[in-house]
Scaffold this active site. Structure first.
Site, PDB file in Angstrom:
ATOM      1  N   HIS A 115     120.413  17.126  70.710  1.00  0.00           N
ATOM      2  CA  HIS A 115     118.869  16.080  70.546  1.00  0.00           C
ATOM      3  C   HIS A 115     117.855  16.240  71.994  1.00  0.00           C
ATOM      4  O   HIS A 115     118.673  16.236  73.011  1.00  0.00           O
ATOM      5  CB  HIS A 115     118.788  15.113  70.008  1.00  0.00           C
ATOM      6  CG  HIS A 115     119.552  14.030  70.565  1.00  0.00           C
ATOM      7  ND1 HIS A 115     121.109  13.270  70.931  1.00  0.00           N
ATOM      8  CD2 HIS A 115     119.387  12.512  71.747  1.00  0.00           C
ATOM      9  CE1 HIS A 115     121.081  12.703  71.250  1.00  0.00           C
ATOM     10  NE2 HIS A 115     120.671  12.283  71.971  1.00  0.00           N
ATOM     11  N   HIS A 117     115.075  13.304  74.159  1.00  0.00           N
ATOM     12  CA  HIS A 117     114.130  12.530  74.015  1.00  0.00           C
ATOM     13  C   HIS A 117     112.815  13.291  74.625  1.00  0.00           C
ATOM     14  O   HIS A 117     113.415  13.560  75.884  1.00  0.00           O
ATOM     15  CB  HIS A 117     114.498  10.870  74.560  1.00  0.00           C
ATOM     16  CG  HIS A 117     116.217  10.622  73.342  1.00  0.00           C
ATOM     17  ND1 HIS A 117     115.437   9.711  73.162  1.00  0.00           N
ATOM     18  CD2 HIS A 117     117.426  10.717  74.114  1.00  0.00           C
ATOM     19  CE1 HIS A 117     116.860   9.449  72.192  1.00  0.00           C
ATOM     20  NE2 HIS A 117     117.839  10.028  73.411  1.00  0.00           N
ATOM     21  N   TYR A 211     116.997   2.696  79.814  1.00  0.00           N
ATOM     22  CA  TYR A 211     118.069   4.028  78.999  1.00  0.00           C
ATOM     23  C   TYR A 211     117.911   5.647  79.438  1.00  0.00           C
ATOM     24  O   TYR A 211     119.088   6.276  79.446  1.00  0.00           O
ATOM     25  CB  TYR A 211     116.354   4.118  77.875  1.00  0.00           C
ATOM     26  CG  TYR A 211     117.840   5.314  76.484  1.00  0.00           C
ATOM     27  CD1 TYR A 211     118.736   4.174  75.643  1.00  0.00           C
ATOM     28  CD2 TYR A 211     117.059   5.993  75.909  1.00  0.00           C
ATOM     29  CE1 TYR A 211     119.171   4.883  75.043  1.00  0.00           C
ATOM     30  CE2 TYR A 211     117.555   6.904  75.047  1.00  0.00           C
ATOM     31  CZ  TYR A 211     118.858   6.749  74.628  1.00  0.00           C
ATOM     32  OH  TYR A 211     119.327   6.481  73.564  1.00  0.00           O
ATOM     33  N   SER A 426      73.622 -21.075   9.390  1.00  0.00           N
ATOM     34  CA  SER A 426      72.172 -22.151   9.799  1.00  0.00           C
ATOM     35  C   SER A 426      71.799 -23.363   9.523  1.00  0.00           C
ATOM     36  O   SER A 426      70.485 -23.958   9.538  1.00  0.00           O
ATOM     37  CB  SER A 426      70.573 -21.318   8.974  1.00  0.00           C
ATOM     38  OG  SER A 426      70.975 -19.820   8.537  1.00  0.00           O
ATOM     39  N   THR A 427      72.798 -23.766  10.338  1.00  0.00           N
ATOM     40  CA  THR A 427      72.628 -25.664   9.990  1.00  0.00           C
ATOM     41  C   THR A 427      72.483 -26.042  11.497  1.00  0.00           C
ATOM     42  O   THR A 427      72.709 -27.566  12.135  1.00  0.00           O
ATOM     43  CB  THR A 427      73.363 -26.075   8.973  1.00  0.00           C
ATOM     44  OG1 THR A 427      75.038 -25.860   9.477  1.00  0.00           O
ATOM     45  CG2 THR A 427      73.819 -26.220   7.739  1.00  0.00           C
ATOM     46  N   GLY A 428      73.186 -25.139  12.269  1.00  0.00           N
ATOM     47  CA  GLY A 428      72.990 -26.243  13.915  1.00  0.00           C
ATOM     48  C   GLY A 428      73.880 -25.602  14.038  1.00  0.00           C
ATOM     49  O   GLY A 428      74.579 -26.686  15.965  1.00  0.00           O
ATOM     50  N   LYS A 429      75.308 -25.479  13.753  1.00  0.00           N
ATOM     51  CA  LYS A 429      76.856 -26.167  14.711  1.00  0.00           C
ATOM     52  C   LYS A 429      77.384 -25.396  15.322  1.00  0.00           C
ATOM     53  O   LYS A 429      77.856 -25.021  15.892  1.00  0.00           O
ATOM     54  CB  LYS A 429      77.677 -25.946  12.975  1.00  0.00           C
ATOM     55  CG  LYS A 429      77.539 -24.650  12.374  1.00  0.00           C
ATOM     56  CD  LYS A 429      78.687 -24.829  11.220  1.00  0.00           C
ATOM     57  CE  LYS A 429      78.928 -22.836  10.316  1.00  0.00           C
ATOM     58  NZ  LYS A 429      77.761 -22.799   9.587  1.00  0.00           N
TER      59      LYS A 429
END
EC number: 3.1.21.-
Length: 776
Positions: A115, A117, A211, A426-429
């Site tokens: 190898h 470096h 190194y 149609s009663t608003g609940k």
């Protein structure tokens, strides 16, 4: 100094280090093939080197062989190929044939691979592109090696084993140009907190010192370092070897390594004596560190958030500051921050997590009632409130209903954790229920269609809205827990079951929620426990189509008034309205005498006890007598009541005939009359707070002075009328009485008196005027 070595006193930045392996696994067994391919003509010298004696024995043949193999062996050829490839790469980065950079290449014989470096630094190479450049560097190195192998073809063809190595080099070159590096090239990297790897810049001079340089020479695995290294250049403590070193194109000779290392230690890189150690040398005893100093130095460093975490924290702060609860709020309030977070990996999931964290924070800090007041602060209840009007139309005391809703939303109603609005269409609940949940905003809906996960949307919510509630045997048991405010675990799609805390429930339905449907059966077993958990309001009167929607602010007005006036707890509710227990069916309101539930009588406000509208108050000073302004020209014979006279009206009109009113309102209202300005209730509603600027202060002072003048003029007028009534009136003589009765004395003596008109035509006097108004 006395040697001419390629000494580096400075190195270009940034610097990165690569490692390139020779792509042949059995290179030690077939070392002769590398001799013939890369360094032809050195085979005999390498064989002779095996038989040389190591130092300290003197061997003149060894010295001659090492001098002959100076830069001709395959290790030197491999280092030269790496240098040329690196220089070409930097030329491409800088777009020039002569790049300005620093390059160090050192080939080594490792335990597994041959190898090299590579230290390279200069412009054009950065942290972002150094890692990507590995494939290009490998391709250039393999191209240089294949060109070196082709030189052998000028003398002879390849042997089969040599051709195998050559084709392997060509294959690695093709793969490198396509972006695949395998494991043949590496770069020094570091791992961040997320686990990602990035190229690590290095200090090149210290890397050389510690190194690259302190190694002994070894040019063949069949030889030994003490054979290839002279005694004068031997590093005693070094256990690693090198084959050949090139610095900026020049070889670093063996005899110059120690001198270069000493120069780096003494002059280029500062040693320990030059550092802040109190003047102590490198080998002197360091100061003793006491126990207390160790304790104080053991403090944890501050955590530094990355970009993604900062974006999430900023978005969470925005949600808390601007009350952003859903994705649509984020799009409208902070689109730039949302786009930056969407651009991150998994951005949509991160946004959901931020919203989920904000929901948890809001649910832990607020109840539904407190968050409603947080969103709608300082609301004043007026008599035109539609929520007040709707509850009065349906027959309930709106203040009592508001008190109960406050207790439920504040989780203070005991086991009754649910309010149900029941009635026909149609009663608003739904209108009333929607206004409540939209005022809170952080609400979840129950979904009947998703039968396996009915309450999937109810976690991390302040209130639950169950529209058109229908009880089924599949979810009646968890429904009883939720309606009663008991903690229970619910199933969530694609997740584990989660714990649902006490959450108020609002139901609007026209179904019987106490009858449980299952298959083809209807069960009433759960009716009693369900009624204990529900507070039901029955809306039975249909509303006109022009009623309009109740806004969340109107609900906030009603609830804030009730919260400020009453004790919003179960005990306070029962004590205020004289109840032993709160029934399932909410009690009907009982209006005070003269108070009305008709919205047309709302100008004077509402009653703080029954919630009804207060009656009108009339002022007689704005009326006048019609008879005093009637002249003979306005005489109408139809008003005589004589049926024998000529009348153009039919009998039907006579039957329906209603006599005209004896009083009428003056067309032009005097400027000082109380009716000329706004009423007192309107004035108080308008100026419920201090004026905000000079204009409002001026208007307030004008209206206040007008009210004072009206009050003063009214009192003066009453006193004047009282004084006139108390003045003594002269007693009328018989002649005056006759004139009032329509009888005048005759001008000639002995003649009877003259009757001017019939008694039926007499206008009513002031005394009986009040009795005839509105009557026949």
């Amino acid at each position: 100094m006395a040697f001419s070595a390629p000494v580096l006193r400075a190195f270009s930045q940034p610097t990165f280090t690569y490692v390139i392996k020779f792509p042949y696994n059995n290179w030690k067994e077939d070392e002769h093939l590398l001799w013939s391919l890369l360094a032809p003509g050195t085979e005999s010298l390498m064989i002779q080197l095996k038989n040389c004696a190591p130092h300290p024995e003197d061997d003149p043949i060894r010295e001659d062989i090492l001098c002959s193999l100076a830069d001709l062996h395959y290790g030197a050829v491999f280092a030269k190929a790496c240098y040329i490839a690196t220089s070409t790469l930097m030329g491409q980065k800088q777009r020039t044939l002569f790049p300005r950079c620093d390059i160090v290449c050192q080939s080594e014989i490792g335990s597994d691979f041959l190898h090299c470096h590579i230290l390279v630094g200069g412009a054009g190479l950065s942290k972002r592109n150094a890692k990507i450049s590995r494939a290009t560097l490998l391709g250039l190195v393999m191209a240089e090696l294949t060109q070196r192998c082709k030189l052998l073809l000028a003398h002879r063809p390849f042997e089969p084993a040599e051709a195998t190595i050559y084709h392997e080099l060509k294959r690695i070159e093709r793969e490198a140009w396509s972006g695949h590096t395998g494991n043949w090239v590496q770069i020094l990297q570091y791992k961040d907190k997320r686990g990602d790897l990035h190229a690590q810049p290095i200090d090149p001079l210290r890397f050389l010192k510690h190194y690259i340089l302190p190694k002994n020479r070894l040019i063949s695995p069949s030889s030994k370092p003490d054979v290839c290294t002279s005694p004068d250049n031997w590093f005693i403590l070094a256990d690693k070897t090198y084959s050949h070193t090139i610095i900026n194109g020049l070889p670093l000779l063996e005899r110059n390594r120690k001198a270069y290392l000493q120069e780096l230690e003494s002059e280029v890189i500062p040693g320990p004596s030059a550092m802040a150690f109190g003047g102590r040398g490198a080998w002197e005893q360091l100061p003793e560190v006491g126990e207390q100093r160790l304790i104080t130095s053991n403090t944890s460093t501050a955590y530094k958030a990355n970009k993604k975490e900062k974006l999430m924290l900023n978005l969470l702060d925005k949600c808390d500051e601007l009350n952003l609860l859903v994705y649509e709020d984020l799009v409208s309030a902070c689109p730039d921050l949302l786009l930056m977070l969407e651009g991150q990996p998994g951005g949509a999931r991160l946004i959901e997590q931020v919203l989920g964290m904000h929901h948890i924070k809001v649910c832990a800090k607020h109840t539904a009632l407190s968050f409603l007041f947080h969103l709608h602060p300082d609301q004043l209840l007026t008599s035109s409130n539609k929520a007040l009007k709707l509850l009065l139309i349906q027959g309930y005391n709106p203040l009592q209903v508001g008190h109960a809703i406050c207790c439920v939303l504040n989780k203070q109603m005991g086991k009754q954790n649910t309010i149900c609005f029941y009635g026909p269409a149609s009663t608003g609940k739904t209108n009333f229920a929607k206004a409540i949940v939209q005022g809170v905003r952080l609400y979840g809906c129950v979904n009947h269609l998703n039968k396996g996960f009915v309450f999937n949307d109810c976690r991390q919510r302040l209130i639950i809205w169950w529209e058109e509630c229908l009880m089924h045997q599949d979810w009646v048991e968890p429904a009883k827990c939720i309606l009663g405010g008991t903690e229970c675990r619910i199933d969530v799609k694609h997740k584990d079951s989660v714990l649902l805390q006490q959450t108020p429930v609002i139901i609007s339905t026209n179904h019987d929620i106490y009858s449980v449907v299952g298959g083809n059966t209807v069960s009433h077993v759960h009716a009693a426990p369900l009624k204990e958990r529900v507070l039901q309001l029955n809306f039975m009167k249909q509303l006109p189509q022009t009623f309009g929607e109740i806004s969340p602010s109107e609900i906030a007005e009603l609830l804030q008034w009730c919260f400020n006036e009453y004790d919003c707890t179960l005990a306070g509710f029962k004590q205020k309205w004289n109840l032993d227990k709160v029934p399932n069916s909410f009690p009907i309101g009982d209006l005070c005498p003269t108070h009305s539930q008709d919205f047309t009588l709302h100008e004077n406000g509402f009653c703080s006890d029954c919630g009804g509208y207060l009656p009108h108050s009339a002022d007689d000073s704005v009326y006048t007598d019609v008879a005093s302004e009637t002249t003979s020209g306005d005489y109408d014979p139809g008003n005589l009541g004589d049926t024998d006279g000529e009348d153009s009206k039919s009998e039907a009109s006579e039957v329906d005939y209603c006599p005209p009113k004896k009083r009428r309102v003056i067309s032009a209202t005097p400027p000082n009359s109380p009716v000329s300005g706004p009423s007192l209730s309107t004035f108080l509603d308008t100026w419920q707070s201090q004026p905000r600027d000079d204009d409002e202060l001026r208007i307030y002072e004008e209206q206040a002075s007008q009210f004072q003048k009206n009050t003063k003029s009214t009192s003066e007028r009453e006193e004047a009328q009282l004084g006139e009534s108390q003045e003594p009136q002269p007693e009328p003589d018989p002649t005056a009485w006759g004139e009032k009765l329509g009888v005048c004395s005759s001008q000639q003596p002995g003649q009877p008196p003259i009757v001017l008109y019939c008694f039926e035509d007499l206008r009513p006097s002031d005394e009986d005027e009040g009795e005839n108004i509105g009557g026949d």
